[in-house]
Scaffold this active site. Structure first.
Site, PDB file in Angstrom:
ATOM      1  N   ASP A  56       8.743  86.594  10.594  1.00 44.43           N
ATOM      2  CA  ASP A  56       8.316  85.772  11.720  1.00 44.43           C
ATOM      3  C   ASP A  56       6.840  86.025  12.032  1.00 44.43           C
ATOM      4  O   ASP A  56       6.091  85.098  12.344  1.00 44.43           O
ATOM      5  CB  ASP A  56       9.188  86.098  12.941  1.00 44.43           C
ATOM      6  N   ASP A  59       4.584  84.627   8.877  1.00 41.96           N
ATOM      7  CA  ASP A  59       4.266  83.198   8.784  1.00 41.96           C
ATOM      8  C   ASP A  59       3.169  82.800   9.778  1.00 41.96           C
ATOM      9  O   ASP A  59       2.336  81.937   9.485  1.00 41.96           O
ATOM     10  CB  ASP A  59       5.511  82.326   8.954  1.00 41.96           C
ATOM     11  N   GLY A  60       3.147  83.465  10.927  1.00 40.53           N
ATOM     12  CA  GLY A  60       2.079  83.196  11.893  1.00 40.53           C
ATOM     13  C   GLY A  60       0.721  83.637  11.370  1.00 40.53           C
ATOM     14  O   GLY A  60      -0.291  82.953  11.571  1.00 40.53           O
ATOM     15  N   ARG A  64      -2.569  81.045  10.520  1.00 39.23           N
ATOM     16  CA  ARG A  64      -3.935  81.182  11.028  1.00 39.23           C
ATOM     17  C   ARG A  64      -4.925  81.437   9.891  1.00 39.23           C
ATOM     18  O   ARG A  64      -6.028  80.892   9.899  1.00 39.23           O
ATOM     19  CB  ARG A  64      -3.996  82.323  12.048  1.00 39.23           C
ATOM     20  N   SER A  70       0.873  74.020  12.294  1.00 37.69           N
ATOM     21  CA  SER A  70       1.470  72.700  12.484  1.00 37.69           C
ATOM     22  C   SER A  70       2.523  72.747  13.583  1.00 37.69           C
ATOM     23  O   SER A  70       3.135  73.793  13.822  1.00 37.69           O
ATOM     24  CB  SER A  70       2.117  72.204  11.182  1.00 37.69           C
ATOM     25  N   ASP A  77       9.763  77.711  13.561  1.00 40.35           N
ATOM     26  CA  ASP A  77       9.712  79.134  13.859  1.00 40.35           C
ATOM     27  C   ASP A  77      10.575  79.488  15.062  1.00 40.35           C
ATOM     28  O   ASP A  77      11.385  80.419  15.018  1.00 40.35           O
ATOM     29  CB  ASP A  77       8.261  79.543  14.103  1.00 40.35           C
ATOM     30  N   ASP A  81      14.200  81.534  15.177  1.00 38.16           N
ATOM     31  CA  ASP A  81      14.339  82.721  16.033  1.00 38.16           C
ATOM     32  C   ASP A  81      15.544  82.607  16.945  1.00 38.16           C
ATOM     33  O   ASP A  81      16.361  83.530  17.062  1.00 38.16           O
ATOM     34  CB  ASP A  81      13.079  82.917  16.884  1.00 38.16           C
TER      35      ASP A  81
END
Length: 229
Positions: A56, A59-60, A64, A70, A77, A81
């Site tokens: 999690d 991917d963030g 960036r 997107s 995401d 979660d």
């Protein structure tokens, strides 16, 4: 110039194939396998579930770093979660008494995040993490400091995983399971204390988030009616 602009705009398929979104699909696959084996192999479940949770943050970072942020990715995401945590809380509600505790935590988690996401789009914000207008210092600290938010989120998931690992086939009281685990291992006790603190902060933030988002929806309606007059 218009032709070049069109060519530079990512296609629908291109967005689906963003690296952070591919990581999101991988997280879903990990969770499917994890919950499929959760009662046969608790330790494998815990490893797969935790890897999915760690992804999690991954991917963030890629979103960036590669400029592949997107709306679809943000929604994917959050949905991933919420669904993974929901499934784990439902399982805990079936192996512990009273199960209503976990179902209440589930309801609070979903309600607070759904309201926050909806109110953010309603008020024209680009992200549900934009809480600079909030009056709560804890709420702003939570979304403004990635390390603090990460600690709280990790604490919740680790606590739930620990509860699942020490659960028995028979339904047992939650406090009994925590005491049994804490008295059996000092490492478990230390991890439990650290996790409980972060878990408690996360629940307080969820309550603040739900109230703040609900207020934003009401204020939006009031302002909308005033414009019509």
């Amino acid at each position: 110039f218009l032709a070049m602009a069109k060519n530079s705009t990512p296609s629908t398929l291109g967005v689906y194939l963003y690296v952070p979104n591919i990581i999101g699909y991988f997280r879903i696959l990990l969770n499917v396998v994890a919950f499929a084996v959760c009662f046969r192999n608790k330790y494998l479940f815990s490893v797969l579930y935790f890897i999915s949770f760690v992804c999690d943050a991954l991917d963030g970072w890629f979103a960036r770093k590669l400029n592949q942020v997107s709306t679809f990715g943000a929604v994917l995401d959050m949905v991933t979660d919420r669904i993974s945590t929901t499934c784990l809380l439902v399982i805990l509600s079936q192996v512990y008494r009273p199960g209503l505790i976990f179902l209440s935590l589930l309801a609070l988690d979903i309600a607070s995040h759904w309201l926050q996401m909806y109110s953010s789009f309603l008020t024209g914000k680009t992200s549900h993490k934009d809480v600079e207008d909030s009056r709560s210092w804890l709420f702003k600290l939570y979304y403004g400091n990635r390390k603090f938010m990460g600690y709280c989120c990790i604490s919740c998931e680790v606590l739930y995983i620990m509860l699942f690992l020490v659960s028995d086939k028979k339904r047992m009281m939650m406090d009994q399971a925590l005491v049994n685990g804490a008295t059996g291992s000092k490492a478990y006790l230390c991890l439990l204390c650290a996790s409980v603190v972060g878990w408690m902060i996360k629940q307080v933030v969820n309550v603040i988030q739900m109230k703040t988002a609900a207020d934003a929806c009401i204020i939006y309606d009031i302002m909308k009616k005033q414009k019509k007059k």
